[in-house]
Design a protein around this motif. Structure first.
Motif: not given
Length: 236
Positions: A60-65
């Motif tokens: 999976e590809r995750i983005i954290e802000i």
């Protein structure tokens, strides 16, 4: 006080609130580095609980802000095989710290770190399977706009997790005095719906007692889970 002679935690503990609290949203300089370390340590439990809820799976590809200093990234990557992690933060100081801590993963392209604003991220629509933000929504000038951008970069069916302190837990903290906005559950839910999210659930999480004990705590947080629908966001 000579900053080089004290630990980061001691440095932060001795700061006046007028210096400390404005640093929380965008840590900068030597004090910002110490603040980033303090936040990473004090938020370990809610970080773990939030990524538990995100429920990561292989590839999976995750983005954290608002990733802070990135000390938790290695533990995130260990949750599943061949994950790709992207983190953005408004603070160049925090991105520099995260790059230093995760140099090998950045070199092998498993981790990507960018100084960027939640309202205009440098990524194509549908780039990520999952998105997460922990203790950052207080600093967004426009909650709905930030959530619309998170919806844009998620694929249809992608998962969003938000961790945010409850208004009840924040009542004794001088957030409002420094321009922070603590949202109630109804506001968070309505903003998510307007941004294009569905299947929204909000639970309450109380962190375990911290050692050493903190001035404010144990704290209670909302943990929000939502799914990005294929429909366009409303309220634009």
């Amino acid at each position: 006080m000579n900053e080089s002679s004290v630990s980061p935690i001691d440095l932060v503990a001795n700061l006046d609130e007028a210096i400390l609290l404005p640093q929380l949203g965008c840590p900068a300089g030597a004090i910002g580095i110490a603040v980033g370390e303090m936040l990473e340590r004090s938020n370990q439990a809610v970080i773990r609980a939030s990524f538990d809820l995100l429920d990561l799976h292989a590839h999976e590809r995750i983005i954290e802000i608002g990733l802070g200093n990135g000390a938790h990234i290695a533990s995130v990557l260990a949750r599943a095989a061949d994950l790709h992690y992207t983190g953005i933060d408004a603070s160049p100081t925090m991105i520099a710290e995260a790059l230093s801590r995760n140099n090998a993963s950045v070199r092998n392209a498993q981790v990507e770190l960018e100084t960027a604003d939640v309202f205009a991220t440098p990524f194509s629509s549908g780039s990520f399977d999952k998105a997460i933000t922990i203790n950052s929504t207080y600093f967004w000038r426009d909650l709905s706009a930030g959530l619309r951008e998170m919806h844009r970069v998620l694929r249809a069916g992608g998962t969003l997790v938000i961790a945010a302190i409850t208004p009840e837990a924040a009542v004794e903290m001088p957030f409002e005095k420094y321009g922070f906005t603590v949202h109630d559950a109804t506001t968070l839910e309505h903003a998510c719906v307007a941004a294009g999210f569905e299947s929204i659930t909000i639970t309450r999480y109380v962190e375990p007692p911290l050692d050493p004990p903190q001035e404010f705590g144990p704290r209670e947080f909302y943990l929000l889970n939502a799914v990005a629908s294929s429909r366009n966001a409303t309220g634009l």
